[in-house]
Design a protein around this motif. Sequence first.
Motif, PDB file in Angstrom:
ATOM      1  N   ASN A  63     -48.228  54.175  18.124  1.00  0.00           N
ATOM      2  CA  ASN A  63     -48.178  53.165  19.179  1.00  0.00           C
ATOM      3  C   ASN A  63     -47.429  51.944  18.677  1.00  0.00           C
ATOM      4  N   SER A  64     -46.252  51.711  19.235  1.00  0.00           N
ATOM      5  CA  SER A  64     -45.439  50.572  18.799  1.00  0.00           C
ATOM      6  C   SER A  64     -45.748  49.298  19.576  1.00  0.00           C
ATOM      7  N   ARG A  65     -46.560  49.401  20.636  1.00  0.00           N
ATOM      8  CA  ARG A  65     -46.845  48.221  21.457  1.00  0.00           C
ATOM      9  C   ARG A  65     -48.236  47.639  21.197  1.00  0.00           C
ATOM     10  N   LEU A  66     -49.021  48.293  20.367  1.00  0.00           N
ATOM     11  CA  LEU A  66     -50.388  47.838  20.120  1.00  0.00           C
ATOM     12  C   LEU A  66     -50.403  46.455  19.483  1.00  0.00           C
ATOM     13  N   LYS A  67     -51.216  45.577  20.026  1.00  0.00           N
ATOM     14  CA  LYS A  67     -51.276  44.195  19.559  1.00  0.00           C
ATOM     15  C   LYS A  67     -52.625  43.847  18.927  1.00  0.00           C
ATOM     16  N   LEU A  68     -53.693  44.409  19.476  1.00  0.00           N
ATOM     17  CA  LEU A  68     -55.037  43.989  19.052  1.00  0.00           C
ATOM     18  C   LEU A  68     -55.999  45.161  19.100  1.00  0.00           C
ATOM     19  N   ILE A  69     -56.847  45.250  18.059  1.00  0.00           N
ATOM     20  CA  ILE A  69     -58.009  46.122  18.075  1.00  0.00           C
ATOM     21  C   ILE A  69     -59.228  45.218  18.101  1.00  0.00           C
ATOM     22  N   ALA A  70     -59.979  45.291  19.180  1.00  0.00           N
ATOM     23  CA  ALA A  70     -61.189  44.477  19.321  1.00  0.00           C
ATOM     24  C   ALA A  70     -62.388  45.359  18.996  1.00  0.00           C
ATOM     25  N   VAL A  71     -63.008  45.095  17.859  1.00  0.00           N
ATOM     26  CA  VAL A  71     -64.163  45.882  17.424  1.00  0.00           C
ATOM     27  C   VAL A  71     -65.417  45.252  18.017  1.00  0.00           C
ATOM     28  N   THR A  72     -66.222  46.082  18.659  1.00  0.00           N
ATOM     29  CA  THR A  72     -67.430  45.575  19.314  1.00  0.00           C
ATOM     30  C   THR A  72     -68.626  45.645  18.364  1.00  0.00           C
ATOM     31  N   ALA A  73     -68.404  45.224  17.147  1.00  0.00           N
ATOM     32  CA  ALA A  73     -69.426  45.206  16.100  1.00  0.00           C
ATOM     33  C   ALA A  73     -68.935  44.257  15.014  1.00  0.00           C
ATOM     34  N   THR A  74     -69.773  44.040  14.014  1.00  0.00           N
ATOM     35  CA  THR A  74     -69.356  43.205  12.884  1.00  0.00           C
ATOM     36  C   THR A  74     -68.582  44.026  11.862  1.00  0.00           C
ATOM     37  N   GLY A  75     -69.074  45.222  11.555  1.00  0.00           N
ATOM     38  CA  GLY A  75     -68.412  46.072  10.578  1.00  0.00           C
ATOM     39  C   GLY A  75     -67.109  46.641  11.110  1.00  0.00           C
ATOM     40  N   VAL A  76     -66.091  46.670  10.266  1.00  0.00           N
ATOM     41  CA  VAL A  76     -64.770  47.172  10.681  1.00  0.00           C
ATOM     42  C   VAL A  76     -64.294  48.299   9.768  1.00  0.00           C
ATOM     43  N   ASN A  77     -65.251  48.990   9.115  1.00  0.00           N
ATOM     44  CA  ASN A  77     -64.856  50.055   8.195  1.00  0.00           C
ATOM     45  C   ASN A  77     -64.321  51.283   8.916  1.00  0.00           C
ATOM     46  N   ASN A  78     -64.372  51.305  10.244  1.00  0.00           N
ATOM     47  CA  ASN A  78     -63.779  52.407  11.010  1.00  0.00           C
ATOM     48  C   ASN A  78     -62.312  52.153  11.356  1.00  0.00           C
ATOM     49  N   ALA A  82     -55.490  48.055   6.324  1.00  0.00           N
ATOM     50  CA  ALA A  82     -54.204  47.936   5.629  1.00  0.00           C
ATOM     51  C   ALA A  82     -53.070  48.388   6.529  1.00  0.00           C
ATOM     52  N   ALA A  83     -53.261  49.514   7.202  1.00  0.00           N
ATOM     53  CA  ALA A  83     -52.231  50.018   8.102  1.00  0.00           C
ATOM     54  C   ALA A  83     -52.034  49.078   9.284  1.00  0.00           C
ATOM     55  N   ALA A  84     -53.131  48.533   9.812  1.00  0.00           N
ATOM     56  CA  ALA A  84     -53.027  47.608  10.938  1.00  0.00           C
ATOM     57  C   ALA A  84     -52.210  46.373  10.551  1.00  0.00           C
ATOM     58  N   ARG A  85     -52.491  45.832   9.390  1.00  0.00           N
ATOM     59  CA  ARG A  85     -51.744  44.648   8.951  1.00  0.00           C
ATOM     60  C   ARG A  85     -50.271  44.981   8.742  1.00  0.00           C
ATOM     61  N   ARG A  86     -50.007  46.117   8.154  1.00  0.00           N
ATOM     62  CA  ARG A  86     -48.622  46.522   7.907  1.00  0.00           C
ATOM     63  C   ARG A  86     -47.841  46.694   9.201  1.00  0.00           C
ATOM     64  N   LEU A  87     -48.543  47.126  10.237  1.00  0.00           N
ATOM     65  CA  LEU A  87     -47.897  47.361  11.528  1.00  0.00           C
ATOM     66  C   LEU A  87     -47.980  46.159  12.453  1.00  0.00           C
ATOM     67  N   GLY A  88     -48.561  45.079  11.978  1.00  0.00           N
ATOM     68  CA  GLY A  88     -48.639  43.857  12.769  1.00  0.00           C
ATOM     69  C   GLY A  88     -49.682  43.890  13.873  1.00  0.00           C
ATOM     70  N   VAL A  89     -50.721  44.689  13.687  1.00  0.00           N
ATOM     71  CA  VAL A  89     -51.791  44.788  14.673  1.00  0.00           C
ATOM     72  C   VAL A  89     -52.974  43.940  14.211  1.00  0.00           C
ATOM     73  N   ALA A  90     -53.386  43.003  15.037  1.00  0.00           N
ATOM     74  CA  ALA A  90     -54.524  42.158  14.704  1.00  0.00           C
ATOM     75  C   ALA A  90     -55.828  42.927  14.942  1.00  0.00           C
ATOM     76  N   VAL A  91     -56.835  42.613  14.141  1.00  0.00           N
ATOM     77  CA  VAL A  91     -58.154  43.218  14.292  1.00  0.00           C
ATOM     78  C   VAL A  91     -59.179  42.089  14.338  1.00  0.00           C
ATOM     79  N   CYS A  92     -60.009  42.088  15.370  1.00  0.00           N
ATOM     80  CA  CYS A  92     -61.064  41.078  15.456  1.00  0.00           C
ATOM     81  C   CYS A  92     -62.414  41.770  15.591  1.00  0.00           C
ATOM     82  N   ASN A  93     -63.458  41.057  15.231  1.00  0.00           N
ATOM     83  CA  ASN A  93     -64.813  41.600  15.343  1.00  0.00           C
ATOM     84  C   ASN A  93     -65.726  40.566  15.984  1.00  0.00           C
ATOM     85  N   VAL A  94     -66.994  40.919  16.146  1.00  0.00           N
ATOM     86  CA  VAL A  94     -67.983  39.979  16.670  1.00  0.00           C
ATOM     87  C   VAL A  94     -68.986  39.679  15.567  1.00  0.00           C
ATOM     88  N   ARG A  95     -69.409  38.425  15.510  1.00  0.00           N
ATOM     89  CA  ARG A  95     -70.208  37.976  14.375  1.00  0.00           C
ATOM     90  C   ARG A  95     -71.451  37.225  14.843  1.00  0.00           C
TER      91      ARG A  95
END
Length: 316
Positions: A63-78, A82-95
């Motif tokens: 997916n070349s258009r993906l901008k954000l992965i919004a995790v509906t949890a605190t843990g992001v081990n799924n 590293a790949a997301a950062r390399r591809l410029g995809v932001a990842v956010c979680n809830v805290r």
Amino acid sequence: MSVWNVVVLDGDTLPKRPFALDFEHNLVWYGQTAAEDVAARIADADVVVTNKVVVDEAALSGNSRLKLIAVTATGVNNIDLAAARRLGVAVCNVRAYGNESVAEHAFMLMMALMRNLPSYRRDMRAGLWQQSPFFCHFGAPMRDLNGKTLVVFGRGGIGKTLADYAKAFHMTVLFGEHKGAESVREGYVAFDEAIRRADVLSLHCPLTDQTANMIGAAELAQMKSDAVLINCGRGGLVDEAALLAALQNGTIGGAGVDVLTVEPPKNGHPLLEAQLPNLIVTPHMAWGSTEAVNRLFDMVLDNINAFAAGKPQNIV
């Protein structure tokens, strides 16, 4: 901005509320997503919303258009961060959405085990009170929390909240230092000393290479014989085979766990099958009070709206 495609991969884990976003979008909602379907389902997404569905490098690369992965949890081990950062995809979680919910659950497990509630429920089902020559029935020993020592591993919001609850019951609260740490930080107790001093040991730390199996046979052997272990963190923090042996052998007094190494345990699990009176297992639901789930949902929407407005927050 153009119309964004928002894909929710495991929406059945969220409350049944409108997924209201402040920008023009197309919403694709999947209640569940199998591993083999992830890449295809997110191929045209601008935003992916996931709780526990794994999003790996292969899926991200498609997916070349993906901008954000919004995790509906605190843990992001799924997420392959590293790949997301390399591809410029932001990842956010809830805290901090479930501090009270998880801390209350851990406290409930602690109280139930210190008072040996499961053992007394077993006695009641067996009719032992009815057979008693006295007005009461005493079986397993009960212990007060007052004056006991609670050791907490993990000094985040949950650990601190649990500490406050314990102090209200006049417990001494200690925070344990990392296993293998070269020095002990101010306000912490060395790992081995903490293990030995605990009347109750409660785990609220993330699962990492450093914390995996942090409580094993050697640590359980150091604990007091009537100590209680609580794990509302991650299943992999505890060597489950060693824990079962410690409970069966009387090495420790009891254990309450809300997490297992494999979830859900569809192929069975020794801790579930043991049916011990000093063991309580709950199905990874400590975080899920009505208040916490709704707070989480609000935070997820807020994270996505903020990102779309050019004000990203809770980026990991």
